[in-house]
Write a protein that holds these residues in place. Structure first.
Motif, mmCIF file in Angstrom:
data_model
loop_
_atom_site.group_PDB
_atom_site.id
_atom_site.type_symbol
_atom_site.label_atom_id
_atom_site.label_comp_id
_atom_site.label_asym_id
_atom_site.label_seq_id
_atom_site.Cartn_x
_atom_site.Cartn_y
_atom_site.Cartn_z
ATOM 1 N N GLY A 90 69.366 -46.287 82.252
ATOM 2 C CA GLY A 90 68.699 -45.864 80.864
ATOM 3 C C GLY A 90 68.029 -44.325 80.900
ATOM 4 N N ARG A 108 71.201 -39.966 69.647
ATOM 5 C CA ARG A 108 70.114 -39.920 70.242
ATOM 6 C C ARG A 108 69.546 -38.412 69.893
ATOM 7 N NH1 ARG A 108 67.990 -43.245 74.838
ATOM 8 N NH2 ARG A 108 69.847 -44.044 75.649
ATOM 9 N N PRO A 109 68.285 -38.296 69.309
ATOM 10 C CA PRO A 109 67.859 -36.923 68.982
ATOM 11 C C PRO A 109 67.653 -35.958 69.699
ATOM 12 C CG PRO A 109 66.025 -38.920 68.781
ATOM 13 C CD PRO A 109 67.255 -39.568 69.334
ATOM 14 N N MET A 137 78.353 -35.204 70.269
ATOM 15 C CA MET A 137 77.062 -35.921 69.892
ATOM 16 C C MET A 137 76.774 -36.199 68.347
ATOM 17 S SD MET A 137 75.367 -36.520 72.839
ATOM 18 C CE MET A 137 76.895 -37.360 73.134
ATOM 19 N N ALA A 150 71.849 -37.834 77.253
ATOM 20 C CA ALA A 150 72.046 -37.746 75.544
ATOM 21 C C ALA A 150 71.129 -36.923 74.659
ATOM 22 C CB ALA A 150 72.453 -39.213 75.434
ATOM 23 N N GLY A 151 69.999 -37.088 75.129
ATOM 24 C CA GLY A 151 69.004 -36.378 74.387
ATOM 25 C C GLY A 151 69.033 -34.674 74.678
ATOM 26 N N SER A 152 69.929 -34.425 75.478
ATOM 27 C CA SER A 152 70.418 -33.195 75.766
ATOM 28 C C SER A 152 68.865 -32.582 76.353
ATOM 29 C CB SER A 152 70.410 -32.291 74.561
ATOM 30 O OG SER A 152 71.704 -32.438 73.945
ATOM 31 N N MET A 153 68.012 -33.330 77.344
ATOM 32 C CA MET A 153 66.875 -32.509 77.854
ATOM 33 C C MET A 153 67.365 -31.729 79.034
ATOM 34 S SD MET A 153 64.274 -35.865 77.565
ATOM 35 C CE MET A 153 62.879 -34.786 77.890
ATOM 36 N N GLU A 196 70.768 -41.843 80.664
ATOM 37 C CA GLU A 196 71.515 -41.746 79.412
ATOM 38 C C GLU A 196 70.300 -41.163 78.401
ATOM 39 O OE1 GLU A 196 72.503 -45.902 79.114
ATOM 40 O OE2 GLU A 196 74.519 -45.070 78.813
ATOM 41 N N ARG A 197 68.816 -41.329 78.467
ATOM 42 C CA ARG A 197 67.997 -40.719 77.967
ATOM 43 C C ARG A 197 68.211 -39.166 78.036
ATOM 44 N NH1 ARG A 197 63.280 -40.135 79.330
ATOM 45 N NH2 ARG A 197 63.680 -41.535 80.940
ATOM 46 N N VAL A 198 67.882 -38.719 78.942
ATOM 47 C CA VAL A 198 67.777 -37.229 79.279
ATOM 48 C C VAL A 198 69.161 -36.542 78.979
ATOM 49 C CG1 VAL A 198 65.846 -37.538 80.853
ATOM 50 C CG2 VAL A 198 68.215 -37.350 81.752
#
Lengths: 332, 332
Positions: free
Chosen positions: B104, A46-47, A1, B111-114, B107-109
């Motif tokens: 989306g 992505r942050p 990442m 890649a954002g390591s959520m 990918e958001r959660v």
DNA sequence: ATGAAAGCGCTAACAT
DNA sequence: ATGTTAGCGCTTTCAT
């Protein structure tokens, strides 16, 4: 990442510039912004949510507590949830789901800084979660209205007004004896906020208008609906008008009323309190008062996010009920 | 909010010792552990989730994607969700809820390591989310079975076997013409995984057993159920046995069958595929095949968390369907 | 069995 | 308009 540092390097700027491009918190020259955005796109950057939360004290997550208790209609509940999630996403927030009805869950996510704000559903008159919520540092919104909402923001349909509206409508139509066929006993027993309020408004207006208004709990099963209707007609044989506040039992109540000769295929002397979609899905045209779950969920998000920047006084917002007539014989 | 440093100071130890007391990743002497635990309790300390995620690359959050599409029975969906949340909490994880059916969000959660892991519901045969999931670094489990599950773990009821089971049961009972009254057209049109599989199993066994087995989509409304039953009897007037895979339409299908003289108060020549609670709530005793949503949701969590430590090969787990006879006239 | 210290990746003063 | 830098609070080597 890739990290923000990787992006900065690729764009030939410092990490803070990348951060500012992302947040828009200070002005960036056109060319610089372009290069940064390009680098972000190239690297698929992505942050890291955790790093961001640590540095900024913002998680961009809203906690949503949805207790799934006996007697609640999950499809109605999901309308509220949908409203919350949709509006939250529109404000760049995600939703953490809590379903266990424990105050521990609230404290865990709040004290652990997992969420920026909390929305609580299915509130009871004397809800044990209320004092806990008062102690949290995150802004909080209740969907529902506890007995003592002091210090807490609340939003809901004005169920008390809905009770008045229904009673008034039936009285206007000339009914002298009416009945509220309400939620299941379990819902009533724990003094679920909305149930209590409907009854209060209903009873007040029945008294004021001089009509006899009985209240009968109603299980959600076909048989429960039959028993409830029969019980009403046993207690008050002269009953001609009905107010049904029970989505799942509604079709069966209508069915039983037809069997007892109080309704026909053309319509029923009934006002329903339920989502409009439920009312229009019934076999007969049905006058109803909408429960706008998605709207309320959305408003809850607005309120709770407004509390994020700057302390603001607690506020209770009760949406005015709207009664829609859909033919059907509502006269006695 | 107290930090780990505050706790360390209060207990007269270093921050790392506090961390190790919390994680149990190295042995701590009795007295030290006592003092640390006391300090934690006294201060009401809770680790900061973001800081923890940053340092450990673990969020203890599972992402759950629950698309709320047309035609799905939300109360059934919520059973799966409940299973996921309950099991996740049991494993010290929380659940982040995604309802929008976009890649989306995944990918958001991710890649954002959520989130540490992702569970996806309502899978279609050719689901656009599948290729995206393959690219994520988090372990993933699908509830459902896409056309090409290569590389991905899946869990679900074995709906194909359920289709076979129902067809076999009706054939055994002597029916020569049978009908599957299925999900709404919208569900079929998008080739929802479970719907396709039921039909496949059903049709295969009907052929093998030499019984005529028609398939009819069915809207969830009373009128839709009536039309579906009538359509079946128009196409295949000799139909005597039914397999209903549609929770919401079920009561209305049964009602119409009674009207058409194919069922009585004593029972109906029907096998239902639905949660047991739905089957037993019907007015007549009903033979059914359970959809164990909570169990499946729980298994999904087990599988996805197992993938957290150490790469493990993708695995598909299909729970064997169980048919329960509940009286009712299932013979022609 | 315990401590010291180096990050994890980001934001937000504080510079210039 | 941009760069430098000091944390945010925790985990986890590396020491002892």
């Amino acid at each position: 990442m890739p990290t923000i540092e990787d992006v900065a390097k690729a764009a030939g700027v410092s990490a803070s510039t990348v951060s500012y491009v992302l947040s828009g918190k200070r002005s960036i020259s056109g060319p610089t912004r372009k290069r940064v955005e390009q680098a972000i796109a190239d690297l698929g950057y992505r942050p890291h949510a955790g790093a961001r939360a640590l540095a900024s004290s913002r998680t961009n997550v809203i906690g949503l507590m949805v207790p799934l208790r006996a007697g609640v209609d999950v499809s109605v509940v999901m309308q509220f949830v949908t409203g919350v999630v949709t509006r939250a996403r529109g404000a760049d927030h995600d939703v953490l789901l809590l379903t266990q009805d424990d105050t521990g869950g609230l404290e865990r996510v709040a004290a652990g800084s997992m969420v920026d704000a909390i929305i609580v559903m299915d509130v009871e008159a004397d809800d044990p979660r209320v004092p806990v919520l008062r102690g949290l540092r995150q802004p909080t919104v209740l969907i529902g209205l506890p007995h003592d909402p002091a210090g807490l923001s609340c939003v809901d349909l004005d169920f008390e007004a809905a009770g008045r509206l229904a009673a008034g409508h039936l009285a206007d139509a000339g009914h002298r004896e009416v009945a509220l066929v309400g939620p299941p006993p379990a819902v009533l027993a724990r003094h679920t906020s909305y149930a209590d309020r409907v009854i209060r408004g209903w009873s007040a207006t029945c008294s004021a208008r001089g009509v006899a208004g009985v209240v009968e709990a109603c299980e959600t099963t076909p048989d429960g609906a039959r028993r409830a209707v029969d019980a009403v007609l046993e207690r008050a044989p002269g009953t001609t008008g009905f107010f049904v506040h029970n989505e799942q039992a509604l079709p069966h109540v209508l069915g039983r009323l037809a069997e007892r000769g109080l309704a026909s295929a053309a319509g029923a002397p009934v006002v329903a309190l339920c989502p409009t979609a439920v009312a229009t899905a019934q076999a007969v045209p049905l006058t109803s008062i909408d429960i706008p779950g998605e709207v309320i969920g959305g408003v809850a998000v607005d309120m709770v996010l407004a509390g994020l920047d700057g302390e603001r006084p607690a506020e209770t917002r009760l949406l005015a009920p709207v009664l829609v007539e859909r033919g059907g014989a509502t006269t006695p």
